[in-house]
Design an enzyme around this catalytic site. Structure first.
Site, PDB file in Angstrom:
ATOM      1  N   GLY A  75      37.221  73.010  -3.250  1.00 18.77           N
ATOM      2  CA  GLY A  75      38.479  72.676  -2.609  1.00 18.77           C
ATOM      3  C   GLY A  75      39.431  72.018  -3.580  1.00 18.77           C
ATOM      4  N   GLY A 133      35.396  69.121  -4.207  1.00 20.64           N
ATOM      5  CA  GLY A 133      34.333  69.643  -3.355  1.00 20.64           C
ATOM      6  C   GLY A 133      32.989  69.290  -3.964  1.00 20.64           C
ATOM      7  N   ASN A 153      31.887  70.032  -7.848  1.00 25.26           N
ATOM      8  CA  ASN A 153      31.642  68.921  -8.765  1.00 25.26           C
ATOM      9  C   ASN A 153      30.212  68.927  -9.301  1.00 25.26           C
ATOM     10  OD1 ASN A 153      34.253  67.950  -8.426  1.00 25.26           O
ATOM     11  ND2 ASN A 153      33.683  66.509  -6.820  1.00 25.26           N
ATOM     12  N   GLY A 212      25.909  50.694  -5.712  1.00 24.66           N
ATOM     13  CA  GLY A 212      25.725  49.712  -6.777  1.00 24.66           C
ATOM     14  C   GLY A 212      24.334  49.114  -6.843  1.00 24.66           C
ATOM     15  N   ASP A 229      28.202  63.017  -6.802  1.00 28.25           N
ATOM     16  CA  ASP A 229      28.151  64.389  -7.315  1.00 28.25           C
ATOM     17  C   ASP A 229      27.628  64.424  -8.746  1.00 28.25           C
ATOM     18  OD1 ASP A 229      29.097  65.336  -4.928  1.00 28.25           O
ATOM     19  OD2 ASP A 229      31.190  65.393  -5.569  1.00 28.25           O
TER      20      ASP A 229
END
Length: 303
Positions: free
Chosen positions: A11, A39, A43, A222, A251
């Protein structure tokens, strides 16, 4: 050599910096917007290809429109051995990313193009797999297409990794068993793991693994990640970094993890390296634009 085939969404991302994430009904004035391909499928495939570890092919539906052509043009520079973008009658999916000064983000995405990807098309792509290859999927495609691709991959002796984000509402109960139980590796964030299992922490990891996956990873932002092992759950702390924007972290993690697993690295080693790569992504703004470069990834993934 094993190959990695990535089936997912593609996208266009519109990123907007904001002083903080808005409350319900509130209008905030943000900074200058930027746009880039995006997207989860796009990624993750891009990061996996940039590792240079193995051949990576990527398949996704896009609209027959200017946004789709913009995505196709930008991806020509990436290291895919096969780029299979399939134009559809549905407009290219768009995502709006609100990123606060503290680096946290909220994302709203249109998913009609990805959700409408035909089952037959998903199967035809998965049927390119051979024994020893890997298939990487996410939650953007419809459940029927995802399950059909997984079954086609398994029938050919390939291994499957599924990132449950974004969590499909239908992926519950029997559907969860049908999909997750056929995967070799499942990656979920803490919220997705809770929604799928009704529990948190190591118990969620064990519950997901009980569905059938050999390896389960629950990412904790984290706080690092939890990884299923032989009868136990390992906690891997996150790599230290200054957080600017968390948009591309998940990703990046999944793309590196899939590539390393596909070339035979252990799950613990692969997850540790994937966290180092994710730390690079969160240290700069954007999602696609923040993904680690090939030059950054090569030293990390070298044996």
């Amino acid at each position: 050599m094993s190959r990695l085939l990535v089936l997912g969404n593609a996208g266009l991302d519109i990123s907007l910096p904001v002083p903080r994430l808005p409350e319900a009904g509130e209008t905030l004035v943000g900074g200058a917007a930027s746009r880039a391909p995006g997207g989860k499928g796009l990624n993750q495939a891009t990061v996996a290809a940039r590792t240079g570890l193995l051949p990576v092919a990527f398949c996704a539906p896009i609209g027959d429109d200017g946004e789709g052509r913009e995505i196709a043009h930008r991806l020509q520079a990436e290291r895919f051995v096969d780029l299979d973008l399939r134009p559809t009658a549905v407009a290219t999916d768009l995502s709006v990313l609100l990123v606060s000064l503290g680096g946290e983000n909220s994302i709203v995405t249109s998913g009609a193009c990805a959700a409408g990807f035909p089952v037959a098309a998903a199967v035809s792509f998965a049927e390119r797999l051979d024994a020893g290859d890997w298939l990487l999927l996410q939650g953007n495609l419809g459940t029927a297409a995802t399950l059909a691709a997984i079954e086609a991959a398994a029938s050919r002796g390939a291994r499957v990794m599924l990132n449950t984000a974004p969590l499909e509402p239908a992926l519950a109960g029997e559907a969860a068993h049908a999909v997750l139980g056929r995967c070799d590796v499942v990656v979920a964030n803490a919220v997705e793991a809770r929604d799928l299992t009704g529990t948190n922490g190591p118990a969620a990891v064990q519950a997901l693994r009980a569905l059938g996956a050999e390896t389960v990873v629950v990412t904790l932002g984290g706080d690092g990640c939890l990884l299923s092992g032989e009868g136990t759950v390992h906690h891997l702390p996150a790599s230290a970094t200054s957080v600017v924007d968390t948009s591309g972290a998940g990703d990046t993690f999944c793309g590196v993890l899939a590539a390393l697993l596909a070339v035979g690295r252990s799950a613990i080693t692969a997850a540790a390296v994937a966290q180092q790569a994710a730390a690079l992504a969160v240290a700069r703004p954007g999602a696609f634009l923040a993904l680690p470069t090939a030059a950054e990834l090569h030293p990390l993934v070298a044996e």
